[in-house]
Write a protein that holds these residues in place. Structure first.
Motif, mmCIF file in Angstrom:
data_model
loop_
_atom_site.group_PDB
_atom_site.id
_atom_site.type_symbol
_atom_site.label_atom_id
_atom_site.label_comp_id
_atom_site.label_asym_id
_atom_site.label_seq_id
_atom_site.Cartn_x
_atom_site.Cartn_y
_atom_site.Cartn_z
ATOM 1 N N ARG A 150 0.854 -1.183 0.000
ATOM 2 C CA ARG A 150 0.000 0.000 0.000
ATOM 3 C C ARG A 150 0.898 1.243 0.000
ATOM 4 O O ARG A 150 2.087 1.170 0.335
ATOM 5 C CB ARG A 150 -0.933 0.004 1.200
ATOM 6 C CG ARG A 150 -0.259 -0.003 2.551
ATOM 7 C CD ARG A 150 -1.288 -0.119 3.652
ATOM 8 N NE ARG A 150 -0.665 -0.232 4.975
ATOM 9 C CZ ARG A 150 -1.340 -0.481 6.094
ATOM 10 N NH1 ARG A 150 -2.662 -0.656 6.034
ATOM 11 N NH2 ARG A 150 -0.724 -0.563 7.254
ATOM 12 N N LYS A 151 0.308 2.382 -0.359
ATOM 13 C CA LYS A 151 1.104 3.610 -0.485
ATOM 14 C C LYS A 151 1.266 4.339 0.838
ATOM 15 O O LYS A 151 2.217 5.101 1.018
ATOM 16 C CB LYS A 151 0.472 4.529 -1.524
ATOM 17 C CG LYS A 151 0.508 3.955 -2.934
ATOM 18 C CD LYS A 151 -0.105 4.928 -3.939
ATOM 19 C CE LYS A 151 -0.041 4.363 -5.353
ATOM 20 N NZ LYS A 151 -0.645 5.284 -6.358
ATOM 21 N N GLU A 184 -0.038 4.076 5.332
ATOM 22 C CA GLU A 184 -0.790 3.360 6.355
ATOM 23 C C GLU A 184 -2.230 3.842 6.376
ATOM 24 O O GLU A 184 -2.517 5.033 6.253
ATOM 25 C CB GLU A 184 -0.146 3.564 7.724
ATOM 26 C CG GLU A 184 1.148 2.777 7.889
ATOM 27 C CD GLU A 184 1.674 2.817 9.305
ATOM 28 O OE1 GLU A 184 1.593 1.799 10.005
ATOM 29 O OE2 GLU A 184 2.173 3.880 9.701
ATOM 30 N N GLU A 231 -4.410 3.076 4.044
ATOM 31 C CA GLU A 231 -4.946 2.940 2.683
ATOM 32 C C GLU A 231 -5.179 1.457 2.363
ATOM 33 O O GLU A 231 -4.643 0.574 3.025
ATOM 34 C CB GLU A 231 -3.986 3.567 1.667
ATOM 35 C CG GLU A 231 -3.906 5.084 1.764
ATOM 36 C CD GLU A 231 -3.245 5.693 0.554
ATOM 37 O OE1 GLU A 231 -2.932 4.951 -0.417
ATOM 38 O OE2 GLU A 231 -3.050 6.924 0.557
ATOM 39 N N PRO A 232 -5.975 1.165 1.314
ATOM 40 C CA PRO A 232 -6.265 -0.238 0.956
ATOM 41 C C PRO A 232 -5.010 -1.002 0.545
ATOM 42 O O PRO A 232 -4.061 -0.427 0.003
ATOM 43 C CB PRO A 232 -7.247 -0.102 -0.213
ATOM 44 C CG PRO A 232 -7.812 1.266 -0.093
ATOM 45 C CD PRO A 232 -6.726 2.121 0.481
ATOM 46 N N TRP A 233 -5.051 -2.296 0.780
ATOM 47 C CA TRP A 233 -3.951 -3.162 0.383
ATOM 48 C C TRP A 233 -4.110 -3.594 -1.074
ATOM 49 O O TRP A 233 -5.215 -3.687 -1.589
ATOM 50 C CB TRP A 233 -3.907 -4.403 1.264
ATOM 51 C CG TRP A 233 -3.494 -4.156 2.684
ATOM 52 C CD1 TRP A 233 -4.300 -4.112 3.780
ATOM 53 C CD2 TRP A 233 -2.163 -3.929 3.156
ATOM 54 N NE1 TRP A 233 -3.560 -3.879 4.910
ATOM 55 C CE2 TRP A 233 -2.240 -3.765 4.561
ATOM 56 C CE3 TRP A 233 -0.907 -3.852 2.536
ATOM 57 C CZ2 TRP A 233 -1.121 -3.522 5.354
ATOM 58 C CZ3 TRP A 233 0.209 -3.621 3.323
ATOM 59 C CH2 TRP A 233 0.104 -3.452 4.709
#
Length: 315
Positions: free
Chosen positions: A129-130, A132, A134-136
């Protein structure tokens, strides 16, 4: 292969320290016993560096199947466990966050492609992910430098991207050892076995590496000084990159039952580990009522896999 994310300083809180558990027996406690009470075996957990996300393995009672579950922390309370979105079909276990929280490693027997339904041996996979919270991404196979036709288990990644894991040896007396794939030029290099300070002719497994690679906590069987079952041991790495002769973790970490799957949370200084220790006596002190007996049998230390934790202090 995609570039390894740049690791943030928060993952390096343990720089230069070898942490030793406090000796008081009452400092050892079951981790979230009420949250895990209704689940079968609960093992090998990991908490994100920001402390807001947790993944752990739920395994069937006879260990035929395992899946990764997840919880989110809201305030001081963890949400009810749910099967992770990428898990629940194939055998998944042993989650591990990278020190910056941008990769989640785990082990899986899933097929290499979505088009295939044929399960494979256990390999190391990861999500990305970009930032912490945020979606995986979809699961990514860690590739041929890490994975082989043998089983790979228990990934743990250092801040520089070096990936530690367990794999059987290929010599005349096969057993499990701890291996490392160094991260260079945006890819993992060929796996190398750690030295004699860690690996022996016995079985070593489940290694957690400090973000700065200053120490390694791992499991081992049948060593001089153990408590029985499988115990946790610790080795320190010197300035030349050599691992010292491992020493057993002190009581009450190790027990006569198997103790395994170590994980150190940098922000709290807690060591988490899985144990099959039991406090169920072979004879009760008196005749127990139904309610009393069921309560006693459901105690966290009842022989099932359960996560315990213990605080650390600097030496």
């Amino acid at each position: 292969m995609t570039t390894m994310p740049r690791f943030i300083a928060a993952g390096l809180l343990l720089l230069g320290f070898y942490l030793v558990p406090q000796a008081q027996n009452d400092s050892l406690r079951a981790f979230l016993p009420d949250l895990f009470a209704g689940l079968p075996n609960v093992r090998d957990m990991a908490i994100s560096p920001d402390g807001k996300e947790m993944f752990f393995t739920v395994e069937s009672y006879k260990k035929e199947f395992s899946a990764l579950f997840t919880c989110l922390k809201k305030g001081k309370k963890w949400s009810e466990p749910q099967v992770a979105g990428f898990s629940g079909e194939f055998r998944d276990l042993e989650p591990a966050f990278s020190p910056d929280g941008l990769r989640l490693f785990f082990v899986s027997a899933r097929p290499l492609s979505a088009a295939s339904k044929e399960a494979k041996d256990y390999d190391v996979w990861y999500l990305e992910r970009k930032a912490e919270g945020e979606p995986w991404s979809a699961p990514v196979h860690a590739g041929p430098m890490v994975n082989t036709k043998e089983d790979e288990f228990y990934p743990s990644v250092a801040a520089n991207g070096n990936l530690y894991f367990t794999r059987p040896t290929a010599d005349a007396t096969p057993h499990e050892d701890i291996w490392v794939c160094e991260w260079k030029e945006n890819q993992w290099q060929a796996a190398q076995q750690l030295g004699a300070g860690v690996n022996t002719m016995g079985a070593e497994y489940n290694a957690f590496v400090a973000p700065d690679e200053s120490y390694l906590i791992f499991g081992a069987y049948k060593r001089v000084g153990d408590q029985g079952g499988g115990d946790l041991w610790v080795s320190q790495r010197d300035s030349k990159g050599l691992w010292s002769a491992a020493k057993p973790m002190p009581l009450p970490v190790n027990s006569p039952r198997i103790d395994f799957c170590p994980f150190v949370e940098a922000s709290t200084g807690l060591l988490y580990f899985t144990t099959e220790r039991s406090e169920i006596p072979k004879q009760m002190p008196r005749k127990m009522s139904t309610a009393e007996l069921l309560t006693r049998l459901k105690t966290p230390a009842n022989g099932l896999e359960r996560v315990f934790c213990i605080p650390f202090k600097l030496p």
